[in-house]
Design a protein around this motif. Structure first.
Motif, PDB file in Angstrom:
ATOM      1  N   ILE A 157     -33.162 -71.524  17.034  1.00 52.50           N
ATOM      2  CA  ILE A 157     -32.157 -72.483  17.508  1.00 52.50           C
ATOM      3  C   ILE A 157     -32.778 -73.471  18.484  1.00 52.50           C
ATOM      4  O   ILE A 157     -32.581 -74.686  18.387  1.00 52.50           O
ATOM      5  CB  ILE A 157     -30.981 -71.731  18.163  1.00 52.50           C
ATOM      6  N   ASP A 158     -33.554 -72.964  19.434  1.00 56.41           N
ATOM      7  CA  ASP A 158     -34.152 -73.820  20.456  1.00 56.41           C
ATOM      8  C   ASP A 158     -35.133 -74.819  19.849  1.00 56.41           C
ATOM      9  O   ASP A 158     -35.229 -75.964  20.306  1.00 56.41           O
ATOM     10  CB  ASP A 158     -34.865 -72.954  21.495  1.00 56.41           C
ATOM     11  N   ALA A 159     -35.849 -74.406  18.809  1.00 54.45           N
ATOM     12  CA  ALA A 159     -36.884 -75.266  18.235  1.00 54.45           C
ATOM     13  C   ALA A 159     -36.324 -76.562  17.672  1.00 54.45           C
ATOM     14  O   ALA A 159     -36.995 -77.601  17.694  1.00 54.45           O
ATOM     15  CB  ALA A 159     -37.636 -74.507  17.146  1.00 54.45           C
ATOM     16  N   SER A 199     -39.452 -77.629  20.151  1.00 58.77           N
ATOM     17  CA  SER A 199     -40.777 -77.820  19.550  1.00 58.77           C
ATOM     18  C   SER A 199     -40.710 -78.509  18.196  1.00 58.77           C
ATOM     19  O   SER A 199     -41.698 -79.082  17.733  1.00 58.77           O
ATOM     20  CB  SER A 199     -41.463 -76.465  19.391  1.00 58.77           C
ATOM     21  N   GLY A 200     -39.564 -78.424  17.537  1.00 61.45           N
ATOM     22  CA  GLY A 200     -39.436 -78.989  16.195  1.00 61.45           C
ATOM     23  C   GLY A 200     -39.953 -78.079  15.105  1.00 61.45           C
ATOM     24  O   GLY A 200     -39.901 -78.433  13.923  1.00 61.45           O
ATOM     25  N   ASP A 201     -40.440 -76.897  15.481  1.00 65.17           N
ATOM     26  CA  ASP A 201     -41.007 -75.962  14.507  1.00 65.17           C
ATOM     27  C   ASP A 201     -40.213 -74.656  14.516  1.00 65.17           C
ATOM     28  O   ASP A 201     -40.531 -73.734  15.272  1.00 65.17           O
ATOM     29  CB  ASP A 201     -42.469 -75.678  14.830  1.00 65.17           C
ATOM     30  N   PRO A 202     -39.192 -74.546  13.667  1.00 63.98           N
ATOM     31  CA  PRO A 202     -38.391 -73.317  13.655  1.00 63.98           C
ATOM     32  C   PRO A 202     -39.127 -72.129  13.046  1.00 63.98           C
ATOM     33  O   PRO A 202     -38.652 -70.999  13.128  1.00 63.98           O
ATOM     34  CB  PRO A 202     -37.181 -73.701  12.803  1.00 63.98           C
ATOM     35  N   GLY A 217     -30.799 -78.404  12.956  1.00 65.54           N
ATOM     36  CA  GLY A 217     -30.049 -78.723  14.160  1.00 65.54           C
ATOM     37  C   GLY A 217     -28.765 -77.935  14.278  1.00 65.54           C
ATOM     38  O   GLY A 217     -28.167 -77.869  15.352  1.00 65.54           O
ATOM     39  N   ASP A 218     -28.323 -77.329  13.178  1.00 61.78           N
ATOM     40  CA  ASP A 218     -27.099 -76.519  13.190  1.00 61.78           C
ATOM     41  C   ASP A 218     -27.406 -75.033  13.047  1.00 61.78           C
ATOM     42  O   ASP A 218     -26.543 -74.250  12.646  1.00 61.78           O
ATOM     43  CB  ASP A 218     -26.163 -76.947  12.056  1.00 61.78           C
ATOM     44  N   GLU A 219     -28.616 -74.631  13.393  1.00 65.95           N
ATOM     45  CA  GLU A 219     -29.010 -73.234  13.204  1.00 65.95           C
ATOM     46  C   GLU A 219     -28.153 -72.263  14.007  1.00 65.95           C
ATOM     47  O   GLU A 219     -28.024 -71.094  13.634  1.00 65.95           O
ATOM     48  CB  GLU A 219     -30.488 -73.052  13.570  1.00 65.95           C
TER      49      GLU A 219
END
Length: 413
Positions: free
Chosen positions: A207-209, A215-218, A241-243
């Protein structure tokens, strides 16, 4: 009624209510059918000649869904009165998740005909209350209601003036088609349930990624199998973005409980082959599932109603928060036994597990786990099981908890 399937309309309750705002509350149905309705008529000084007909999500089945907390969340009588209208609700032709005995599996009855006939009759009642029928009528809904509201507009000639569907999904069929439509959600939900299962301990990082500043890297820190399954979900169209929605389930698991029995009957070969044949994850990569498997026969130690979930201090902790929310939104009423506590389940994955009573008065009833907190399991099912849940279940009854069918469904896409 214009539709000859429906018997004469009747009203079994007509009373004045003050909540959520002053209104005349009318309940009734159509004879020789399971179609029930509720009309909410605000005071004349707030009425401006409009009819609003919200449709319940999922399969519907309740004629009072928007008169309670659900209406407060996504738009009920308070909103509709502010827009100068009265509110119409129907159970869409069936009670709970069961079917009308006469209507059988006819999708047109549940898809639009019961709703259309209800709205049409409401105009007759409105004319008696306000002196004239509404000059405009609108139907709207999300999820299952998003599938049905366009059908009401399309087939309810002269009844509605507009529709507002949202989150509907599914294929678009030609006018006049009366067969069941395919739901595109089935495959996507299978993948989402799998990511929900596999990444439940890595949820915060995923979620944070994808949040602003992340970081943009889930995929960071995930195993190969976890990466593959998350990538598959994105490829099916899940929006980055909706994870947080993957790991904050509300009613989504209902889709599984509503189709599990049908899938098992119509595609039995898959659910066997998944565990026994090469080419399936259950056979080829058993380690991806081993720690999550549940196949236990145990006993019921407590039966819990929605009211108890909301009022018993034993369930006041944060781990019960999701179950309390679901209990507060239940259209079936607070006294329906919606959950049980069981003994000795172990560490397997609970969500989606099949719960079959193997002794007692409810022997043979098949339900599916919709939510849990430790060994407290809430559940739902189809047809009679949906209406009864854990009614007639007693402490000491044996229950078989088996999630192998759900785990196979997680790879159904």
């Amino acid at each position: 009624p214009a539709d000859t399937f429906f018997g004469a309309p009747y009203i079994d309750s007509d009373e004045w209510r003050e909540s959520p705002l002053p209104h005349r509350h009318v309940h009734g149905g159509f004879r020789d059918t399971d179609t029930n309705f509720t009309f909410y008529f605000p005071t004349e000084d707030s009425y401006d000649g409009r009819l609003f007909h919200p449709l319940e999500g999922a399969h519907a089945g309740h004629e009072d869904a928007f008169g309670g907390p659900m209406g407060d969340v996504i738009g009920g009588l308070t909103l509709i009165s502010r827009l100068g209208g009265y509110m119409v609700e129907s159970n869409s032709g069936h009670i709970g998740d069961d079917t009308d005995p006469r209507g059988g599996e006819d999708p047109t009855l549940y898809g639009h005909r019961a709703s259309v006939e209800t709205a049409r009759f409401s105009k007759h009642v409105a004319a008696q209350i306000y002196g004239a029928p509404p000059h405009h009528a609108y139907v709207w809904g999300g999820s299952g209601g998003g599938r049905r509201s366009p059908l009401c507009l399309e087939y309810g000639t002269g009844v509605y003036d507009g529709a507002l569907p949202f989150m509907g999904g599914g294929e678009i069929a030609a006018h006049g088609v009366t067969t069941l439509m395919k739901g595109a959600q089935v495959m996507a939900f299978a993948s989402m349930f799998n990511v929900q299962r596999l990444l439940r301990h890595q949820a915060a990082g995923v979620i944070d990624a994808t949040r602003p500043g992340g970081s943009g890297d889930p995929y960071a820190g995930l195993t190969t199998h976890q990466r593959e399954e998350l990538a598959n979900l994105y490829q099916l169209g899940y929006p980055r973005g909706d994870e947080f929605m993957i790991f904050s389930p509300m009613g989504q698991i209902w889709l599984w409980s509503s189709i599990a029995d049908r899938l098992a009957a119509e595609d039995a070969e898959y659910f066997t082959a998944f565990w026994t044949q090469p080419g399936y994850v259950g056979h080829d990569a058993p380690d991806a599932l081993a720690d999550d498997i549940l196949d236990v026969t145990t006993t019921v130690s407590r039966v819990v109603t929605g009211r108890e979930l909301l009022t018993d201090p034993a369930y006041a902790g944060p781990e019960f928060g999701g179950l309390r929310v679901m209990a507060s939104l239940m259209s079936a009423g607070p006294d329906l036994p919606m959950a049980i506590e069981v003994e000795g389940l172990g560490d397997g994955y609970r969500l989606g597990s099949g719960l079959q009573l193997v002794s007692g008065k409810a022997k043979g009833r098949q339900l599916y786990c919709m939510g849990h907190a430790g060994d407290l399991l809430s559940a739902d099912g189809v047809a009679e099981a949906n209406l009864l849940r854990f009614r007639d279940v007693e402490v000491g009854d044996e229950i078989h908890v088996d999630n192998r069918r759900f785990l196979a469904f997680c790879y159904y896409y």
